[in-house]
Design an enzyme around this catalytic site. Sequence first.
Site: not given
Length: 311
Positions: A17, A147, A213, A252, A254, A267, A269, A273
């Site tokens: 990443e 990602s 992205y 974060r 998800d 998951e 994070n 980002g």
Amino acid sequence: MSNFGKVAVMFGGHSAEREVSLRSGKAVLSALQQAGVNAVAFDPAEQPLTALMSEVKAERVFIVLHGRGGEDGTMQGALQLLGLPYTGSGVLGSALAMDKIRCKRLFLAQQLPTAPFAVVHNDTIDYAGLLQQLGGKVMVKPANEGSSIGMSAASTAAELEQAIGAALKYDSEILVERWINGREFTISILGDTVLPVVEMRTPRAFYDYEAKYQANSTEYLCPAPLTAEQTTAMQADALAAFKAVGASGWGRVDLMLNEQGEHFLLEVNTVPGMTEKSLVPMAAKAAGLSFSELVLRILQQTLDSKTEQGN
């Protein structure tokens, strides 16, 4: 701003990443400098960690490394040994959140909703049997990548074999998860505050690397169009999941919402980002925080009690 002293913004690194991290780190560095913080760039792929002390003379570190080597607890442990305060989760929270399989097991232990799954270590398995066990369609994920790298969907034995083979290029442990038909969401955490829910909509099969992205077709809705009850329940489970893995500071979570109205945790994070168009800044903006205010709030946490970083 002088309270922060000299801040090393750590980004780049060696993970898959790296390119995303470079973009995130440059955005954070620029925001801190514009706010009057004495912040400098530091790429551990280009400088030894000892340079933080000997050359940079950093007093704290803002971690914007995504993936292995920056989000998995190893960098957090190194910085603790150096005695440098850093942003985000500690060693244990970072390591557990990075490992999707351990995350899932912790969710189950806390009776938090997550999709049925299996763990695969090699490509010599009963593909048809595994597909049948998990409902006929699955998502295949390397245990320790972010990602959406190495992820793919499969609905036939041949597709599953190919997907597992591709994922094994990134990890020796693979998560095979029942496919969820529905909507995709993310919920950001800042300290003990749960930010507004973001919904991601893509015409692609799922919210993959390109949708995140590269594609211009991805839509973001914040606050997400949900009922008050759905929002409250999803935010509560997101915060519970964040705490279950020992994460702290910011991050974060998800989730997905299926066609029956049930949500499932995917998951956690711990270094998501951080470009100005990323999901955490989007949620912060909906809560009334500018990008500059967001990065300062994250950095401020390094001045507070960091007992949780001992984890």
